[in-house]
Design an enzyme around this catalytic site. Structure first.
Site, PDB file in Angstrom:
ATOM      1  N   ASP A 318       0.721  -1.134   0.078  1.00  0.00           N
ATOM      2  CA  ASP A 318      -0.053  -0.053   0.031  1.00  0.00           C
ATOM      3  C   ASP A 318       0.847   1.198   0.170  1.00  0.00           C
ATOM      4  O   ASP A 318       1.236   1.701   1.106  1.00  0.00           O
ATOM      5  CB  ASP A 318      -0.989  -0.007   1.128  1.00  0.00           C
ATOM      6  CG  ASP A 318      -2.048  -1.055   1.068  1.00  0.00           C
ATOM      7  OD1 ASP A 318      -2.585  -1.224   0.146  1.00  0.00           O
ATOM      8  OD2 ASP A 318      -2.357  -1.739   2.164  1.00  0.00           O
ATOM      9  N   TYR A 321      -3.189   5.609  -1.369  1.00  0.00           N
ATOM     10  CA  TYR A 321      -4.626   5.234  -1.352  1.00  0.00           C
ATOM     11  C   TYR A 321      -5.169   6.219  -2.141  1.00  0.00           C
ATOM     12  O   TYR A 321      -4.833   7.711  -2.241  1.00  0.00           O
ATOM     13  CB  TYR A 321      -5.296   5.333  -0.022  1.00  0.00           C
ATOM     14  CG  TYR A 321      -4.545   4.244   0.718  1.00  0.00           C
ATOM     15  CD1 TYR A 321      -5.177   2.804   0.868  1.00  0.00           C
ATOM     16  CD2 TYR A 321      -3.744   4.396   1.923  1.00  0.00           C
ATOM     17  CE1 TYR A 321      -4.530   1.911   1.530  1.00  0.00           C
ATOM     18  CE2 TYR A 321      -3.214   3.558   2.933  1.00  0.00           C
ATOM     19  CZ  TYR A 321      -3.442   2.193   2.823  1.00  0.00           C
ATOM     20  OH  TYR A 321      -2.981   1.150   3.515  1.00  0.00           O
TER      21      TYR A 321
END
Length: 355
Positions: A318, A321
């Protein structure tokens, strides 16, 4: 675990060469007000993050080292070989005011992290550790965002530190996935109500549609705006990687003998999270239930995102986002886009539709 090393331990470690220290600014990000000092000894790092500016700095809490890691913040190798992260990987929405840590001018945040709790550090050898945390949504009190000239989040980054270890005797490999549950239409549900089973079941069906469509798009060799928006400039190597990822995502979601597990026990304000070494259990959280079934940041897309994280699927991370950040990542750093779970989700959701 927060605190300090005892003086005898620190002195002994320094004399043995087992502790290294680093204070570094991220390369190319000289305006970053946060400076990092890091010390390491046999799987435990002490991290000091200092606000060197005259302004308050606001940083999402999960981007800062903590005794309870909520993201893959460290890059670790042993004898030159990468060490697997096995802590949680979380799909998040926009942070709320309560999600930010506040560092006053001149303030230093000091934390101890037992890395062997989150990384597989069973192998003895020489470990190299670097903190490298993207500071998405971090800002100064005068409104300036901590972004690079390319529009990407600055990194909270240390220089590498090294230590010798005999190998951890505890760690994330001892964490076992939940067992039991109810199997409905080939999917296992743990701690889910009948309403949740119905909603999550619809999401699994739509996620399979998404993954099949994305796999088919890539298998035709199409290099349209759909590909370049989410994965950047074409190279045959990167395109092949994208194909492999979606072939694996589709195969994982198509399993129908209870392998895919939806765990409804999470009450956090996330969409969902997984442990990358525990396929195929997906913990769905509060935001998941309020998301639309399909479309941007949907229930179905969330399952694509989380499935991509598993080590035996695509082993994504990640980095950023959200659609805007994912597009910027694809433009500025296509290799990282291919390693970013949201980029996979957005290519699969294809909303708005691209060719």
């Amino acid at each position: 675990m927060k605190g300090t090393f005892s003086a005898p331990l620190a002195v002994t470690a320094v004399l043995a060469g087992a502790i290294a220290a680093a204070v570094a600014a991220p390369p190319g990000a000289t305006a970053n007000p946060l400076r990092v000092g890091m010390y390491a000894h046999d799987g435990v790092v002490e991290v000091l993050v200092t606000n060197t500016s005259d302004h308050i700095v606001r940083v999402p809490k999960w981007q800062l080292p903590d005794a309870d890691l909520q993201a893959k913040l460290f890059r670790i190798s042993v004898d030159g070989k990468p060490v697997a992260y096995a802590g949680p990987l979380v799909k998040r929405g926009l942070p709320s005011p309560a999600d930010f840590a506040i560092l006053a001018p001149g303030e230093t945040r000091r934390t101890l992290v037992d890395l062997s709790t989150y990384y597989d550090m069973r192998q003895p050898g020489l470990y190299t550790v670097t903190l490298a945390s993207p500071l998405q949504h971090a800002s100064l009190s005068d409104g300036r965002m901590l972004t690079t000239a390319r529009g990407l989040p600055m990194l909270l980054q240390s220089a590498p530190v090294q230590f010798f270890s005999k190998g951890a005797t505890h760690g994330p490999y001892a964490r076992k996935p939940g067992s039991g549950g109810t199997v409905v239409n080939g999917v296992t549900y743990v701690g889910c109500s009948s309403t949740q089973i119905s909603g999550a079941g619809d999401a699994v069906v739509q996620a399979r549609v998404y993954s099949e469509n994305a796999k088919g798009y890539l298998n035709t060799g199409t290099v349209g705006s759909r590909y370049t928006t989410w994965f950047g400039a074409y190279t045959s190597s990167r395109y092949n990687t994208a194909q492999q990822h979606f072939t694996a995502i589709d195969a994982a979601l198509d399993q129908s003998n209870g392998q895919v597990t939806i765990n409804c026990g999470c009450n956090q304000n996330y969409y969902a999270y997984v442990y990358p070494n525990q396929p195929y259990q997906i913990y769905v959280c509060k935001v998941f239930w309020t998301a639309p079934l399909t479309g941007t940041d949907s229930k179905a897309g969330t399952l694509i995102h989380e499935t991509s994280h598993f080590n035996n699927v695509a082993s994504t991370d990640d980095h950023v986002y959200g659609q805007t950040a994912a597009k910027n990542l694809a433009t500025s750093d296509p290799d990282s886009a291919l390693d970013n779970a949201d980029n996979h989700e957005y290519l699969a959701e294809n909303n708005p539709k691209l060719n």
